[in-house]
Scaffold this motif. Structure first.
Motif, PDB file in Angstrom:
ATOM      1  N   GLU A 133       0.833  -1.199   0.000  1.00 51.26           N
ATOM      2  CA  GLU A 133       0.000   0.000   0.000  1.00 51.26           C
ATOM      3  C   GLU A 133       0.871   1.255   0.000  1.00 51.26           C
ATOM      4  OE1 GLU A 133      -3.172   0.412  -0.267  1.00 51.26           O
ATOM      5  OE2 GLU A 133      -3.823  -1.671  -0.162  1.00 51.26           O
ATOM      6  N   PRO A 134       0.472   2.276  -0.820  1.00 51.34           N
ATOM      7  CA  PRO A 134      -0.789   2.429  -1.554  1.00 51.34           C
ATOM      8  C   PRO A 134      -0.714   2.058  -3.040  1.00 51.34           C
ATOM      9  CG  PRO A 134       0.327   4.529  -1.452  1.00 51.34           C
ATOM     10  CD  PRO A 134       1.233   3.538  -0.764  1.00 51.34           C
ATOM     11  N   TRP A 135      -0.035   0.963  -3.375  1.00 53.70           N
ATOM     12  CA  TRP A 135       0.167   0.572  -4.770  1.00 53.70           C
ATOM     13  C   TRP A 135      -1.116   0.553  -5.592  1.00 53.70           C
ATOM     14  CZ3 TRP A 135       3.825   0.476  -8.239  1.00 53.70           C
ATOM     15  CH2 TRP A 135       3.688  -0.305  -9.391  1.00 53.70           C
ATOM     16  N   LEU A 230      14.672   3.572   5.977  1.00 55.41           N
ATOM     17  CA  LEU A 230      14.248   4.974   5.919  1.00 55.41           C
ATOM     18  C   LEU A 230      13.492   5.180   4.625  1.00 55.41           C
ATOM     19  CD1 LEU A 230      14.327   7.982   6.834  1.00 55.41           C
ATOM     20  CD2 LEU A 230      16.520   8.171   5.615  1.00 55.41           C
ATOM     21  N   TYR A 231      12.257   5.667   4.727  1.00 56.92           N
ATOM     22  CA  TYR A 231      11.467   5.970   3.535  1.00 56.92           C
ATOM     23  C   TYR A 231      11.301   7.474   3.418  1.00 56.92           C
ATOM     24  CZ  TYR A 231       7.860   6.144   0.014  1.00 56.92           C
ATOM     25  OH  TYR A 231       7.171   6.432  -1.145  1.00 56.92           O
ATOM     26  N   ASP A 242       2.081   9.143   5.444  1.00 52.07           N
ATOM     27  CA  ASP A 242       1.576   8.263   6.499  1.00 52.07           C
ATOM     28  C   ASP A 242       0.955   6.991   5.922  1.00 52.07           C
ATOM     29  OD1 ASP A 242       2.412  10.002   8.461  1.00 52.07           O
ATOM     30  OD2 ASP A 242       0.466  11.015   8.634  1.00 52.07           O
ATOM     31  N   VAL A 243       0.368   7.092   4.730  1.00 44.72           N
ATOM     32  CA  VAL A 243      -0.195   5.911   4.080  1.00 44.72           C
ATOM     33  C   VAL A 243       0.919   4.941   3.693  1.00 44.72           C
ATOM     34  CG1 VAL A 243      -1.531   5.087   2.105  1.00 44.72           C
ATOM     35  CG2 VAL A 243      -2.189   7.211   3.264  1.00 44.72           C
ATOM     36  N   TYR A 244       2.026   5.483   3.218  1.00 49.00           N
ATOM     37  CA  TYR A 244       3.176   4.644   2.877  1.00 49.00           C
ATOM     38  C   TYR A 244       3.736   3.984   4.137  1.00 49.00           C
ATOM     39  CZ  TYR A 244       3.185   6.621  -1.818  1.00 49.00           C
ATOM     40  OH  TYR A 244       2.838   6.972  -3.091  1.00 49.00           O
ATOM     41  N   ASP A 245       3.807   4.747   5.209  1.00 52.17           N
ATOM     42  CA  ASP A 245       4.276   4.224   6.499  1.00 52.17           C
ATOM     43  C   ASP A 245       3.459   2.993   6.892  1.00 52.17           C
ATOM     44  OD1 ASP A 245       4.117   3.943   9.499  1.00 52.17           O
ATOM     45  OD2 ASP A 245       5.626   5.526   9.423  1.00 52.17           O
ATOM     46  N   LYS A 246       2.154   3.115   6.862  1.00 48.62           N
ATOM     47  CA  LYS A 246       1.281   1.999   7.237  1.00 48.62           C
ATOM     48  C   LYS A 246       1.445   0.822   6.286  1.00 48.62           C
ATOM     49  CE  LYS A 246      -2.190   5.045   9.304  1.00 48.62           C
ATOM     50  NZ  LYS A 246      -3.571   5.611   9.180  1.00 48.62           N
ATOM     51  N   GLY A 247       1.626   1.119   5.003  1.00 46.43           N
ATOM     52  CA  GLY A 247       1.797   0.048   4.031  1.00 46.43           C
ATOM     53  C   GLY A 247       3.056  -0.761   4.263  1.00 46.43           C
ATOM     54  N   PHE A 248       4.158  -0.089   4.537  1.00 43.87           N
ATOM     55  CA  PHE A 248       5.410  -0.806   4.785  1.00 43.87           C
ATOM     56  C   PHE A 248       5.317  -1.651   6.052  1.00 43.87           C
ATOM     57  CE2 PHE A 248       7.559   2.451   2.026  1.00 43.87           C
ATOM     58  CZ  PHE A 248       8.088   1.558   1.112  1.00 43.87           C
ATOM     59  N   ILE A 253       7.819  -4.669   7.460  1.00 36.77           N
ATOM     60  CA  ILE A 253       8.964  -3.838   7.841  1.00 36.77           C
ATOM     61  C   ILE A 253       8.817  -3.479   9.317  1.00 36.77           C
ATOM     62  CG2 ILE A 253      10.250  -1.739   7.379  1.00 36.77           C
ATOM     63  CD1 ILE A 253      10.237  -3.756   5.067  1.00 36.77           C
ATOM     64  N   THR A 254       9.752  -3.931  10.142  1.00 36.27           N
ATOM     65  CA  THR A 254       9.611  -3.774  11.587  1.00 36.27           C
ATOM     66  C   THR A 254      10.353  -2.567  12.152  1.00 36.27           C
ATOM     67  OG1 THR A 254      11.497  -5.226  12.050  1.00 36.27           O
ATOM     68  CG2 THR A 254       9.322  -6.259  11.844  1.00 36.27           C
ATOM     69  N   ASP A 255      11.301  -2.020  11.404  1.00 37.13           N
ATOM     70  CA  ASP A 255      12.095  -0.870  11.875  1.00 37.13           C
ATOM     71  C   ASP A 255      12.063   0.192  10.788  1.00 37.13           C
ATOM     72  OD1 ASP A 255      13.940   0.951  12.822  1.00 37.13           O
ATOM     73  OD2 ASP A 255      15.467  -0.543  13.332  1.00 37.13           O
ATOM     74  N   LEU A 256      11.076   1.100  10.865  1.00 34.75           N
ATOM     75  CA  LEU A 256      10.824   2.064   9.790  1.00 34.75           C
ATOM     76  C   LEU A 256      10.878   3.488  10.309  1.00 34.75           C
ATOM     77  CD1 LEU A 256       9.853   2.585   6.820  1.00 34.75           C
ATOM     78  CD2 LEU A 256       7.513   2.527   7.731  1.00 34.75           C
ATOM     79  N   THR A 257      11.570   4.336   9.535  1.00 37.14           N
ATOM     80  CA  THR A 257      11.601   5.773   9.768  1.00 37.14           C
ATOM     81  C   THR A 257      11.168   6.451   8.474  1.00 37.14           C
ATOM     82  OG1 THR A 257      13.476   5.502  11.285  1.00 37.14           O
ATOM     83  CG2 THR A 257      13.041   7.730  10.460  1.00 37.14           C
TER      84      THR A 257
END
Length: 287
Positions: A133-135, A230-231, A242-248, A253-257
């Motif tokens: 998401e959000p593909w 890091l995205y 924030d949508v990309y954050d939730k998708g990853f 992905i357990t460690d995301l910034t």
């Protein structure tokens, strides 16, 4: 001083050569930069200098099939590209390697998270990842018409061949925060990198394999990724980060910034390399 290098690889269709540019101390921690479409390793030139000045061994390669890596062409799938990236890291004896990928290079970086061993961290910029998401909403957006056009067999090569400069300029102009942000030098390097039928086809193959990428990434989501990621998105890029954050996170992905690149659209490494490197180096300082 930046110098070019070459690495022999097995691209899946036989032996080939990947060409890159290296800067910084040979014993520094390795940061490998992966470009997007329709660019080449030269799009990272300014960021490479910034990373090297900070003591990193900074490398940027032409993706397999593109530019001086034309002989290493794969089927275009991001799993296949990631395999070649892993070969490059092994061949250069990368120290504590970090991948930084934008656009197609970012999709490749995502695939490498589960296939390339020993990554210290990774950075993905300005891209939606197939199967994450959000593909679905990205590919349904009519403003992203070129995704479908580029998947048609043979037609884009026929229409774009010999007209690379105006076609690429269209994207550089509408996807940048400032129409003039991508320099003439960078635009000329992009045209040169795709200036044969085979190189154009390799670039369009990146799009033709989105279906395979989506299936691979959906299946891989069952395997958690602990490598820090890091995205980044340009301030003027379409979409809510924030949508990309939730998708990853939903994809394992357990460690995301996440972060925003000031004053940039889609081509952040051209538009604001200082901001790109400031965010990347700050992330690496804590990872």
């Amino acid at each position: 001083m930046a110098e070019d290098f070459q690495v022999a690889v097995d691209s899946g269709a036989g032996d080939g050569v990947v060409t890159g540019t290296a800067a910084g101390p040979p014993d520094g921690d390795t940061v490998l930069f992966l470009h997007g479409w329709p660019q080449s390793r030269h799009s990272w030139a300014d960021t490479l200098d910034l990373a090297a000045a900070d003591g990193h061994r900074a490398l940027a390669i032409d993706l397999p099939g593109i530019g001086d890596s034309a002989s290493a062409r794969t089927d275009g799938s991001k799993v296949a590209l990631a395999v070649v990236v892993g070969e490059v890291l092994a061949a250069v004896h990368a120290r504590r390697p970090v991948l930084v990928g934008t656009d197609v290079g970012g999709m490749t970086t995502y695939a490498a998270l589960r296939s390339v061993p020993g990554l210290r961290a990774a950075v993905i910029m300005d891209v939606a990842v197939p199967g994450v998401e959000p593909w679905p909403s990205v590919v349904a957006n009519p403003h992203i018409w070129h995704f479908a056009f580029h998947t048609v067999p043979d037609l884009p090569e026929t229409m774009v061949g010999g007209r690379e400069a105006p076609y690429f300029d269209y994207f550089f102009d509408i996807l940048s925060a400032d129409r003039g942000a991508v320099s003439p030098r960078s635009r000329e390097a992009s045209v040169a990198a795709y200036a044969t039928h085979e190189r154009l086809a390799a670039g369009f193959d990146f799009y033709r394999t989105f279906g395979a990428d989506e299936k691979a990434n959906t299946a891989a989501a069952q395997i958690p990724v602990t490598t820090p990621l890091l995205y980044l998105r340009g301030e003027h890029e379409w979409g809510d980060i924030d949508v990309y954050d939730k998708g990853f996170r939903a994809a394992g992905i357990t460690d995301l910034t996440t972060g925003i690149i000031d004053g940039s659209g889609h081509y952040a490494a051209d538009e604001n390399p200082e901001a790109v490197w400031r965010l990347v180096s700050g992330f690496l300082a804590t990872h």
